[in-house]
Scaffold this motif. Structure first.
Motif, short mmCIF file in Angstrom:
data_model
loop_
_atom_site.label_atom_id
_atom_site.label_comp_id
_atom_site.label_asym_id
_atom_site.label_seq_id
_atom_site.Cartn_x
_atom_site.Cartn_y
_atom_site.Cartn_z
N ALA A 429 0.83 -1.21 0.00
CA ALA A 429 0.00 0.00 0.00
C ALA A 429 0.86 1.25 0.00
N GLU A 430 1.98 1.22 0.69
CA GLU A 430 2.87 2.38 0.74
C GLU A 430 3.39 2.71 -0.66
N SER A 431 3.71 1.66 -1.44
CA SER A 431 4.18 1.89 -2.80
C SER A 431 3.10 2.55 -3.65
N ILE A 432 1.85 2.11 -3.48
CA ILE A 432 0.73 2.71 -4.22
C ILE A 432 0.55 4.17 -3.83
N LEU A 433 0.57 4.44 -2.52
CA LEU A 433 0.36 5.81 -2.06
C LEU A 433 1.51 6.73 -2.45
N ASN A 434 2.71 6.20 -2.54
CA ASN A 434 3.83 7.02 -3.00
C ASN A 434 3.61 7.45 -4.45
N ILE A 435 3.10 6.54 -5.27
CA ILE A 435 2.78 6.92 -6.66
C ILE A 435 1.69 7.98 -6.67
N TYR A 436 0.69 7.80 -5.81
CA TYR A 436 -0.39 8.78 -5.76
C TYR A 436 0.12 10.16 -5.31
N LYS A 437 1.01 10.17 -4.32
CA LYS A 437 1.59 11.44 -3.88
C LYS A 437 2.31 12.13 -5.03
N ASN A 438 3.03 11.36 -5.81
CA ASN A 438 3.73 11.94 -6.96
C ASN A 438 2.74 12.46 -8.00
N MET A 439 1.61 11.79 -8.14
CA MET A 439 0.57 12.27 -9.06
C MET A 439 0.03 13.62 -8.60
N VAL A 440 -0.20 13.76 -7.29
CA VAL A 440 -0.70 15.03 -6.75
C VAL A 440 0.34 16.11 -6.95
N ARG A 441 1.60 15.78 -6.68
CA ARG A 441 2.68 16.75 -6.86
C ARG A 441 2.78 17.17 -8.32
N PHE A 442 2.62 16.22 -9.23
CA PHE A 442 2.64 16.50 -10.66
C PHE A 442 1.50 17.46 -11.01
N SER A 443 0.33 17.26 -10.42
CA SER A 443 -0.81 18.15 -10.64
C SER A 443 -0.46 19.57 -10.24
N ASP A 444 0.21 19.73 -9.08
CA ASP A 444 0.61 21.06 -8.61
C ASP A 444 1.60 21.69 -9.57
N GLN A 445 2.57 20.89 -10.04
CA GLN A 445 3.59 21.43 -10.94
C GLN A 445 2.97 21.88 -12.25
N LYS A 446 2.00 21.11 -12.79
CA LYS A 446 1.34 21.49 -14.03
C LYS A 446 0.60 22.82 -13.84
N LEU A 447 -0.05 22.98 -12.69
CA LEU A 447 -0.76 24.23 -12.43
C LEU A 447 0.22 25.39 -12.40
N GLU A 448 1.37 25.19 -11.72
CA GLU A 448 2.36 26.25 -11.64
C GLU A 448 2.80 26.68 -13.03
N ALA A 449 3.02 25.72 -13.93
CA ALA A 449 3.45 26.05 -15.28
C ALA A 449 2.38 26.87 -16.01
N VAL A 450 1.11 26.46 -15.85
CA VAL A 450 0.01 27.18 -16.50
C VAL A 450 -0.10 28.60 -15.94
N LEU A 451 0.04 28.71 -14.60
CA LEU A 451 -0.09 30.02 -13.96
C LEU A 451 1.02 30.97 -14.41
N LYS A 452 2.22 30.44 -14.63
CA LYS A 452 3.30 31.29 -15.12
C LYS A 452 2.95 31.86 -16.48
N ASP A 453 2.34 31.04 -17.34
CA ASP A 453 1.93 31.52 -18.66
C ASP A 453 0.85 32.58 -18.53
N VAL A 454 -0.14 32.30 -17.64
CA VAL A 454 -1.25 33.22 -17.48
C VAL A 454 -0.77 34.56 -16.92
N GLU A 455 0.11 34.49 -15.90
CA GLU A 455 0.58 35.72 -15.26
C GLU A 455 1.45 36.53 -16.19
N GLY A 456 2.11 35.86 -17.15
CA GLY A 456 2.97 36.58 -18.07
C GLY A 456 2.25 37.13 -19.28
#
Length: 457
Positions: A429-456
């Motif tokens: 289960a820990e291995s599964i949740l680690n992948i999920y945590k990385n998915m959430v982190r990836f979601s945050d990073q994608k938003l940051e990239a979009v926001l940089k474009d929007v703010e610029g």
């Protein structure tokens, strides 16, 4: 350095047209990319645009504004049209200027840098008596980026990645011509730990009628905002919540909330789903619950690891929602079981067995399913068998061949699958949740990239 950036045409003036595209749209997109790249990458640069949306503005208004502002350089972005046969890139300075003028020097530098990246035929450096070149009080250059009415040029012009490269060519030329200094690189910050049980969800509407929720979700999609529909039962009433993102930090959720409100959804709000402290309940992450991540985020994350990964996100989202199973964590489990859909174990791709159902080791390939959707359905039903003692809901037929072999309700938490789904599976289960945590982190990073474009922009 002060750059006046002029996307040609706009509003009631579409400019050149052909092959389903309009000059005013292309010019604006290239100009916005130029502005974003310059402001993000270089020091001591100011950029003012003649227009930042599809508005009408006269030529005299543009040059008067640039002159009043005291711009150091006037750059006008255009596309060309002729007889359908002409192709290529060319740029212009005013015809009163000599080849040794400062403006001609800027033209030489920028022309060379644009040609390096734009994949267009070089039609040369030219002169003309265009208004923006004649009436501007500073050095001025007008670039013609391909012929819209030529099918070969138009195929490039339609590609947003090509327009980014063209913008980069202009930026490289401006930076070289004006000796701009790059901003110092920001050292990468270590990722913050992600707690998948404590996400901040942006709710863009909550309805008792699912059709209303679907209409709201479609309206968001038209604004390029992805969303999922999650159900919640409150005081015996089922509500359909339109969720426009789930983030590990409140800051990112607030930025997304602002984007959603700008799209016209004024009743949007942030909902934190941190579980209340209940001493009698074991600590951990429930298998039953709401799917937070969108299908697009799931698919995009998988393709970061395996570019050939199939798009399963929509199945895990929709079927997970129907059974009340965390579809995004189930997706993470599928990534763990299949090595991100590369199927390097006993189960083979054609089996559509994403959960390893019946694959008990020693070469046992396990169950096979006729479609990807059926394979996901069997996976979700198998999780339902572990997490719930209730009968299967009636919408789908039973696809899980091992449903009756599961002790019902024996694993309400993901951690309780250790030693049951996988044997011995101490850290399963820990291995599964680690992948999920990385998915959430990836979601945050994608938003940051979009926001940089929007703010610029």
């Amino acid at each position: 350095m002060k750059l006046y950036l002029d996307p040609g045409h706009g509003g009631t003036d579409p400019g050149a047209q052909g092959n389903g595209i309009r000059e005013k749209d292309i010019a604006l997109d290239i100009a916005k990319n130029i502005k974003n790249i310059l402001l993000a990458g270089y020091q001591n640069i100011e950029v003012r645009m003649s227009r930042e949306n599809d508005t009408t503005k006269s030529l005299s208004q543009r040059t008067s504004e640039a002159n009043s502002w005291g711009a150091d350089f006037y750059l006008s972005i255009h596309c060309n049209a002729a007889n359908g046969a002409a192709r290529g890139y060319e740029d212009f300075i005013h015809n009163s200027l000599g080849s040794t003028s400062q403006t001609a020097s800027y033209q030489n530098i920028i022309h060379a840098e644009v040609i390096k990246l734009n994949k267009l035929i070089d039609r040369g450096k030219k002169k003309a008596d265009f208004h923006v070149l004649r009436e501007s009080a500073m050095p001025a250059l007008l670039t013609e980026n391909g012929f819209i009415d030529n099918s070969a040029d138009a195929a490039l012009i339609k590609d947003p990645l090509w327009r980014q490269r063209v913008a980069q060519g202009h930026v490289n030329g401006i930076a070289k011509a004006f000796s701009l200094k790059a901003k110092p690189a920001v050292p990468p910050q270590p990722p913050k730990p992600v707690d998948p049980s404590n996400l901040y969800r942006v709710i863009a509407g909550s309805f008792t009628n699912r059709k209303n929720a679907e209409e709201r979700s479609a309206a968001l999609k038209n604004k390029s905002i992805e969303s999922v529909i999650a159900t919640a039962e409150i005081s015996g009433t089922v509500w359909y919540r339109v969720q426009a993102g789930a983030f590990s930090t409140k800051e990112n959720a607030e930025k997304q909330l602002e984007t959603v409100k700008k799209a016209g959804i004024t009743d949007a709000y942030i909902l934190s789903d941190a579980p209340p402290a209940v001493p009698s309940e074991p600590k951990g992450y429930s298998i039953l619950g709401v799917t937070h991540l969108s299908p697009e985020h799931m698919n995009q994350y998988a393709k970061q690891v395996n570019p050939n990964a199939a798009n399963l996100g929509s199945f895990y989202s929709a079927i997970g929602e129907y059974y009340g199973i965390r579809g995004d964590i189930a997706f993470a489990q599928a990534m763990h079981e299949t090595n991100f859909l590369r199927f390097t174990g006993d189960v083979k791709p054609g089996q559509n067995n994403f959960a390893g159902i019946g694959a008990t080791g020693n070469g046992a390939a396990g169950a096979s399913f006729s479609t990807q959707e059926e394979g996901v359905l069997a996976h979700i039903q198998h999780l339902y068998a572990y997490a719930s003692t209730q009968p299967l809901p009636p919408k789908y037929p039973l696809a899980d061949p091992r449903f009756s072999l599961v002790k019902r309700g024996s694993a309400k938490l993901w951690q309780e699958l250790n030693g049951k789904w996988a044997v011995p599976g101490t850290n399963y289960a820990e291995s599964i949740l680690n992948i999920y945590k990385n998915m959430v982190r990836f979601s945050d990073q994608k938003l940051e990239a979009v926001l940089k474009d929007v703010e610029g922009s």
